[in-house]
Design a protein around this motif. Structure first.
Motif, PDB file in Angstrom:
ATOM      1  N   LYS A  33       0.854  -1.185   0.000  1.00 50.39           N
ATOM      2  CA  LYS A  33       0.000   0.000   0.000  1.00 50.39           C
ATOM      3  C   LYS A  33       0.888   1.232   0.000  1.00 50.39           C
ATOM      4  N   LEU A  34       0.642   2.117  -0.964  1.00 50.88           N
ATOM      5  CA  LEU A  34       1.402   3.358  -1.051  1.00 50.88           C
ATOM      6  C   LEU A  34       0.820   4.385  -0.084  1.00 50.88           C
ATOM      7  N   GLU A  35       1.575   5.459   0.141  1.00 49.03           N
ATOM      8  CA  GLU A  35       1.144   6.487   1.086  1.00 49.03           C
ATOM      9  C   GLU A  35      -0.193   7.121   0.701  1.00 49.03           C
ATOM     10  N   ASP A  36      -0.495   7.184  -0.598  1.00 47.31           N
ATOM     11  CA  ASP A  36      -1.738   7.807  -1.053  1.00 47.31           C
ATOM     12  C   ASP A  36      -2.923   6.845  -1.079  1.00 47.31           C
ATOM     13  N   GLY A  37      -2.743   5.619  -0.577  1.00 49.76           N
ATOM     14  CA  GLY A  37      -3.844   4.667  -0.491  1.00 49.76           C
ATOM     15  C   GLY A  37      -3.947   3.704  -1.653  1.00 49.76           C
ATOM     16  N   ARG A  38      -3.187   3.928  -2.709  1.00 49.14           N
ATOM     17  CA  ARG A  38      -3.208   3.003  -3.839  1.00 49.14           C
ATOM     18  C   ARG A  38      -2.377   1.778  -3.504  1.00 49.14           C
ATOM     19  N   LEU A  39      -2.593   0.715  -4.275  1.00 49.26           N
ATOM     20  CA  LEU A  39      -1.840  -0.508  -4.093  1.00 49.26           C
ATOM     21  C   LEU A  39      -0.925  -0.749  -5.285  1.00 49.26           C
ATOM     22  N   CYS A  40       0.205  -1.388  -5.016  1.00 47.97           N
ATOM     23  CA  CYS A  40       1.115  -1.831  -6.066  1.00 47.97           C
ATOM     24  C   CYS A  40       1.301  -3.332  -5.896  1.00 47.97           C
ATOM     25  N   VAL A  41       1.341  -4.030  -7.020  1.00 44.61           N
ATOM     26  CA  VAL A  41       1.591  -5.469  -7.000  1.00 44.61           C
ATOM     27  C   VAL A  41       2.793  -5.735  -7.895  1.00 44.61           C
ATOM     28  N   LEU A  42       3.850  -6.257  -7.300  1.00 47.21           N
ATOM     29  CA  LEU A  42       5.061  -6.632  -8.017  1.00 47.21           C
ATOM     30  C   LEU A  42       4.953  -8.112  -8.340  1.00 47.21           C
ATOM     31  N   MET A  43       4.991  -8.450  -9.639  1.00 53.61           N
ATOM     32  CA  MET A  43       4.771  -9.822 -10.092  1.00 53.61           C
ATOM     33  C   MET A  43       6.020 -10.358 -10.782  1.00 53.61           C
ATOM     34  N   PRO A  44       6.842 -11.124 -10.071  1.00 53.72           N
ATOM     35  CA  PRO A  44       8.062 -11.648 -10.691  1.00 53.72           C
ATOM     36  C   PRO A  44       7.770 -12.753 -11.716  1.00 53.72           C
ATOM     37  N   ARG A  45       8.678 -12.865 -12.683  1.00 54.36           N
ATOM     38  CA  ARG A  45       8.676 -13.951 -13.667  1.00 54.36           C
ATOM     39  C   ARG A  45       7.376 -14.089 -14.450  1.00 54.36           C
ATOM     40  N   VAL A  46       6.885 -12.983 -14.982  1.00 52.21           N
ATOM     41  CA  VAL A  46       5.705 -13.026 -15.847  1.00 52.21           C
ATOM     42  C   VAL A  46       5.983 -12.220 -17.109  1.00 52.21           C
ATOM     43  N   GLY A  47       5.335 -12.614 -18.194  1.00 51.90           N
ATOM     44  CA  GLY A  47       5.361 -11.864 -19.437  1.00 51.90           C
ATOM     45  C   GLY A  47       4.070 -11.075 -19.566  1.00 51.90           C
ATOM     46  N   ALA A  48       3.896 -10.400 -20.694  1.00 56.27           N
ATOM     47  CA  ALA A  48       2.735  -9.529 -20.894  1.00 56.27           C
ATOM     48  C   ALA A  48       1.391 -10.248 -20.785  1.00 56.27           C
ATOM     49  N   PRO A  49       1.187 -11.404 -21.449  1.00 66.36           N
ATOM     50  CA  PRO A  49      -0.139 -12.026 -21.365  1.00 66.36           C
ATOM     51  C   PRO A  49      -0.510 -12.447 -19.938  1.00 66.36           C
ATOM     52  N   GLU A  50       0.430 -13.056 -19.231  1.00 61.62           N
ATOM     53  CA  GLU A  50       0.142 -13.494 -17.865  1.00 61.62           C
ATOM     54  C   GLU A  50      -0.051 -12.295 -16.940  1.00 61.62           C
ATOM     55  N   ALA A  51       0.729 -11.241 -17.137  1.00 61.73           N
ATOM     56  CA  ALA A  51       0.582 -10.045 -16.308  1.00 61.73           C
ATOM     57  C   ALA A  51      -0.791  -9.420 -16.492  1.00 61.73           C
ATOM     58  N   GLN A  52      -1.282  -9.407 -17.728  1.00 65.09           N
ATOM     59  CA  GLN A  52      -2.611  -8.853 -17.998  1.00 65.09           C
ATOM     60  C   GLN A  52      -3.689  -9.650 -17.264  1.00 65.09           C
ATOM     61  N   VAL A  53      -3.565 -10.982 -17.292  1.00 60.35           N
ATOM     62  CA  VAL A  53      -4.537 -11.850 -16.605  1.00 60.35           C
ATOM     63  C   VAL A  53      -4.468 -11.637 -15.095  1.00 60.35           C
ATOM     64  N   LEU A  54      -3.255 -11.586 -14.543  1.00 53.75           N
ATOM     65  CA  LEU A  54      -3.096 -11.382 -13.109  1.00 53.75           C
ATOM     66  C   LEU A  54      -3.613 -10.011 -12.683  1.00 53.75           C
ATOM     67  N   ALA A  55      -3.356  -8.986 -13.484  1.00 51.53           N
ATOM     68  CA  ALA A  55      -3.846  -7.646 -13.165  1.00 51.53           C
ATOM     69  C   ALA A  55      -5.366  -7.601 -13.196  1.00 51.53           C
ATOM     70  N   GLU A  56      -5.977  -8.297 -14.129  1.00 53.98           N
ATOM     71  CA  GLU A  56      -7.443  -8.357 -14.180  1.00 53.98           C
ATOM     72  C   GLU A  56      -7.987  -9.063 -12.940  1.00 53.98           C
ATOM     73  N   ARG A  57      -7.309 -10.110 -12.504  1.00 56.10           N
ATOM     74  CA  ARG A  57      -7.730 -10.819 -11.287  1.00 56.10           C
ATOM     75  C   ARG A  57      -7.632  -9.896 -10.068  1.00 56.10           C
ATOM     76  N   VAL A  58      -6.577  -9.105  -9.999  1.00 54.34           N
ATOM     77  CA  VAL A  58      -6.397  -8.147  -8.908  1.00 54.34           C
ATOM     78  C   VAL A  58      -7.498  -7.084  -8.955  1.00 54.34           C
ATOM     79  N   ARG A  59      -7.805  -6.579 -10.157  1.00 52.93           N
ATOM     80  CA  ARG A  59      -8.867  -5.573 -10.296  1.00 52.93           C
ATOM     81  C   ARG A  59     -10.209  -6.120  -9.831  1.00 52.93           C
ATOM     82  N   ALA A  60     -10.510  -7.328 -10.241  1.00 52.68           N
ATOM     83  CA  ALA A  60     -11.779  -7.945  -9.850  1.00 52.68           C
ATOM     84  C   ALA A  60     -11.844  -8.188  -8.344  1.00 52.68           C
TER      85      ALA A  60
END
Length: 195
Positions: A83-110
């Motif tokens: 959690k950043l100071e302004d209330g937003r969240l960051c997710v660091l995802m090791p060992r992923v490429g673009a397609p998997e990152a997009q899927v993981l980010a969508e899962r996080v959004r949902a």
């Protein structure tokens, strides 16, 4: 030996800072920055790709702690959620490429639940610094907000429209994209509207 002791002390300090967030699976911003810089160094050395997602609430000032915990549970075990100071969240995802990152980010959004969230996800490329990644993620979140929010935006140009979206949503996205292009200036700022 002294250098090793200093490195261990720094690791212990980072661990102590992160300890207060371990109950919910969400760490603090200083821990994220430490891990992000470490990941950039590792990626440069080993050539492994990774992704960073910035999660911003669409309608509220900050994600509630319950929503933060849901996001942390949606992330993989190896991901770092902070959690950043302004209330937003960051997710660091090791060992992923673009397609998997997009899927993981969508899962996080949902997983943000009732709190609609816009997500910007970036992939590390050789030459990118930690600051570059954070800046690009910020721009992608801004693009997601302009497109109506509650969506994931990534740097890959071929992932613009979801064919399952209603036509009005696609038109709104296209208008926002045209406005974004017009904001860049140029010889004919109305060119994108005519296109």
């Amino acid at each position: 030996a002294l250098l090793t002791a200093a490195r261990l002390a720094l690791l212990a300090l980072a661990g102590v800072r992160a300890q207060r967030f371990l109950e919910s699976g969400v760490r603090d911003a200083s821990y994220l920055l430490y891990e992000l810089r470490r990941q950039v160094t590792s990626a440069r050395y080993f050539g492994e790709s990774f992704a960073l997602a910035l999660v911003e609430p669409t309608e509220r000032e900050a994600l509630e702690s319950g929503a933060s915990a849901h996001v942390a549970r949606a992330a993989r075990e190896v991901d770092v959620v902070a959690k950043l100071e302004d209330g937003r969240l960051c997710v660091l995802m090791p060992r992923v490429g673009a397609p998997e990152a997009q899927v993981l980010a969508e899962r996080v959004r949902a997983a943000s639940g009732e709190e609609r969230a816009s997500v910007g996800v970036v992939i590390w490329h050789p030459g990118d610094s930690a600051d570059d990644l954070l800046e690009l993620a910020e721009r992608l979140v801004e693009t997601a907000r302009r497109l109506g929010g509650n969506i994931v935006r990534g740097p890959e140009p071929d992932v613009l429209f979801d064919p399952a979206q209603p036509a009005e949503s696609r038109r709104r996205q296209l208008r926002a994209l045209a406005a974004s292009l017009d904001a860049r200036g140029g010889v004919d700022p109305e060119h994108s509207a005519r296109v």
